[in-house]
Design an enzyme around this catalytic site. Structure first.
Site, mmCIF file in Angstrom:
data_model
loop_
_atom_site.group_PDB
_atom_site.id
_atom_site.type_symbol
_atom_site.label_atom_id
_atom_site.label_comp_id
_atom_site.label_asym_id
_atom_site.label_seq_id
_atom_site.Cartn_x
_atom_site.Cartn_y
_atom_site.Cartn_z
ATOM 1 N N PRO A 86 0.842 -1.208 0.000
ATOM 2 C CA PRO A 86 0.000 0.000 0.000
ATOM 3 C C PRO A 86 0.872 1.250 0.000
ATOM 4 C CG PRO A 86 -0.584 -1.492 1.814
ATOM 5 C CD PRO A 86 0.685 -2.002 1.209
ATOM 6 N N GLU A 87 0.566 2.168 -0.880
ATOM 7 C CA GLU A 87 1.261 3.446 -0.884
ATOM 8 C C GLU A 87 0.351 4.499 -0.262
ATOM 9 O OE1 GLU A 87 3.727 4.604 -4.061
ATOM 10 O OE2 GLU A 87 3.975 2.584 -4.861
ATOM 11 N N HIS A 89 -5.046 -14.968 8.908
ATOM 12 C CA HIS A 89 -4.154 -13.807 9.025
ATOM 13 C C HIS A 89 -4.832 -12.585 9.644
ATOM 14 C CE1 HIS A 89 -1.188 -16.060 6.825
ATOM 15 N NE2 HIS A 89 -2.036 -16.253 5.835
ATOM 16 N N ARG A 119 1.768 -11.151 5.643
ATOM 17 C CA ARG A 119 3.235 -11.175 5.717
ATOM 18 C C ARG A 119 3.775 -10.542 6.996
ATOM 19 N NH1 ARG A 119 6.359 -10.144 0.295
ATOM 20 N NH2 ARG A 119 7.965 -10.981 1.675
ATOM 21 N N ARG A 168 23.270 17.589 -3.959
ATOM 22 C CA ARG A 168 23.028 16.135 -3.924
ATOM 23 C C ARG A 168 23.198 15.539 -5.318
ATOM 24 N NH1 ARG A 168 17.978 14.822 0.053
ATOM 25 N NH2 ARG A 168 18.642 12.690 -0.419
#
Ligand SMILES: [Zn+2]
Length: 274
Positions: A2-3, A92, A110, A155
């Site tokens: 999930p973002e 789960h 997971r 950078r």
């Protein structure tokens, strides 16, 4: 994984149910997540009211009078509202927050997700060690091209890597980095320190628009948070670059290229992005 858009849609999906409601009890069936679920959590939360649900980065912050419980979905976590308390937990389904008329259930095959506690005595939740170091929120007024320009001077690392690192701006994962850079016309391998402020202004706007489009798309899947099998997957945007290697660019027709940066695939159009 999930973002930010998926986490934000989760927040919007569950907040109307839990805000202002009292937790009757908490059932922890598996405490071994990314970090151990605090053993005292059920006692701390019993009879507590959830005042609101906020988000910082990919962390969901559930505020109660005693403090905040923090939920991170990890790679495979989901939160769902079950109207029928009687539904037995599956393999789960690790944690239930039981309210009067429904159950909030955390499933995570997971187990890279996390459920943590931040007591009110410890100060504001944003000072939590996991939250204090995060970059700015993409929808906050502080997120501007000027900020990106300032934070990247000197950078040499690529702009794609800077977006993924999350220390300048949070929530731009692999998919949305490729998409945002496409819309800003910036080639992903460009050293971050060599991009002008004007181009960073375009990038900041592209990040906001890309994430907002994904959240809007996810809004139409809100019903997935209610019921037994609602898993929040990726919202299928009509991608311009991501996962389109070898396909014609939707803007110019040139073939989309794929490279690997930091072991993650990046997709871009060498004609539209300079
Ligand atoms: Zn193109």
């Amino acid at each position: 994984m999930p973002e930010l858009p998926e986490v934000e849609v989760t927040r919007r999906g569950i907040e109307p149910y839990v805000a202002g409601r009292y937790i009757q009890c908490v059932e922890v069936r598996a405490a071994a997540l990314r970090w151990p679920v605090p053993a005292g959590l059920p006692a701390l939360l019993a009879s507590q009211r959830v005042d609101k649900v906020e988000r910082r980065g990919k962390y969901l912050l559930f505020e109660t009078a005693r403090g905040w419980f923090i939920v991170h979905l990890g790679m495979t976590g989901t939160l769902r509202v079950l109207r029928h308390v009687a539904e037995p937990p599956a393999k789960h389904d690790h944690i239930d927050w039981v309210f009067d008329a429904f159950t909030l259930r955390f499933r995570d095959p997971r187990r890279f997700g996390a459920v943590l506690w931040h007591p009110r005595e410890a100060g504001d939740v944003l000072a939590h060690p996991l939250l204090a170091q995060l970059g700015v929120e993409p929808f906050a007024p502080e997120f501007t091209g000027a900020l990106m320009y300032r934070r990247t001077r000197g950078r040499k690392v690529s702009i794609k890597q800077v977006l993924l690192a999350g220390d300048v701006v949070v929530g731009v994962g692999n998919i949305y980095a490729s998409e945002s850079l496409f819309h800003a016309g910036i080639r992903p391998a460009t050293p971050a320190g060599r991009i002008s402020q004007a181009r960073y202004e375009r990038l900041a706007e592209a990040v906001r628009q890309t994430l907002a489009a994904a959240i809007e798309k996810g809004g139409s899947t809100l019903r997935d948070f209610i019921g037994s099998d609602g898993a929040a997957g990726y919202f299928q945007l009509d991608y311009f670059a991501y996962d389109r290697a070898g396909l014609p660019c939707r803007v110019c027709g040139a073939l989309i290229k794929q490279i690997v940066q930091g072991q993650r695939s990046t997709y871009f159009c060498s004609h539209c992005q300079r």
